[in-house]
Write a protein that holds these residues in place. Structure first.
Motif, PDB file in Angstrom:
ATOM      1  N   ASP A  11     -52.091  14.778   3.390  1.00 57.53           N
ATOM      2  CA  ASP A  11     -51.946  14.283   2.020  1.00 57.53           C
ATOM      3  C   ASP A  11     -52.481  12.864   1.878  1.00 57.53           C
ATOM      4  N   ASP A  22     -57.737  22.570   0.921  1.00 52.54           N
ATOM      5  CA  ASP A  22     -56.598  23.169   1.611  1.00 52.54           C
ATOM      6  C   ASP A  22     -57.035  24.355   2.466  1.00 52.54           C
ATOM      7  N   ARG A  68     -49.193  24.830   4.491  1.00 54.02           N
ATOM      8  CA  ARG A  68     -50.544  24.961   5.060  1.00 54.02           C
ATOM      9  C   ARG A  68     -50.483  25.293   6.546  1.00 54.02           C
TER      10      ARG A  68
END
Length: 196
Positions: A11, A22, A68
């Motif tokens: 991030d 992503d 993720r």
């Protein structure tokens, strides 16, 4: 340690990441896990080798966060199931999930998600909580790994085959990560200000 979500390294590095970024991060983490799996050393009394996989799995959680990292490790398993030589020492194929290492592999998405969730709560900012995050992620891998390995080794050999040979390496990995991550966060915060 706040229960609210903190920023992960991904991030901070890519603050305006979208779906494409992503997806590339997820793919990249699956490939790093595949590369780490090639660092495989057989344990003579165990069907489970010592590999670099678990370190890559746990780090994917810390860097990417829970969602993720879970997807990255699920993709890694799908790559191996599809026949790509991504498992330890170039192993591949769906039959791997019927073998002695199946539990360890199946635990990867869960362990990555756990370390990611802890990183999102700031556990990667301090030495002790970082060690705890790494050890909790490892515990998930060992618990499921040993549970399914029990089908292949007798009960009296289970800990020697599925847990004990791997503990020293996991303690070293936890200590290295616990030294590196808080220091990296201090450096990042000096250059961007503390995250909200």
């Amino acid at each position: 340690m706040s229960s609210t979500r903190s920023l992960t390294f991904a991030d901070v590095a890519l603050p305006r990441a979208g779906a494409l970024t992503d997806s590339l991060l997820v793919l990249g983490a699956s490939l790093v896990t595949a590369l780490a799996a090639q660092l495989a050393f057989p344990v003579p009394w165990s069907p489970v080798p010592i590999t670099g996989q678990t370190f890559a799995v746990l780090l994917s959680g810390l860097v990417l966060g829970s969602r993720r990292a879970f997807l990255a490790q699920a993709l890694y398993l799908a790559e191996g199931a599809a026949g790509l030589p991504v498992f330890a020492a170039g192993g591949a194929g769906a039959l791997t999930f019927a073998g002695p290492t199946a539990g360890y592999l199946l635990a990867f998405p869960l362990a990555a998600a756990l370390t990611g969730a802890l990183a999102e709560r700031g556990w990667d900012r301090r030495f002790l909580t970082m060690v705890a995050a790494m050890l909790l992620g490892s515990a998930v891998i060992f618990a499921l790994g040993c549970a399914l390995l029990a089908r292949f080794v007798p009960p009296e050999r289970l800990l020697a085959a599925g847990l004990l040979p791997f503990l020293p390496g996991d303690l070293v990995k936890a200590a290295l990560a616990a030294l590196a991550f808080p220091a990296a966060w201090r450096f990042a915060n000096r250059h961007r200000g503390p995250d909200a």
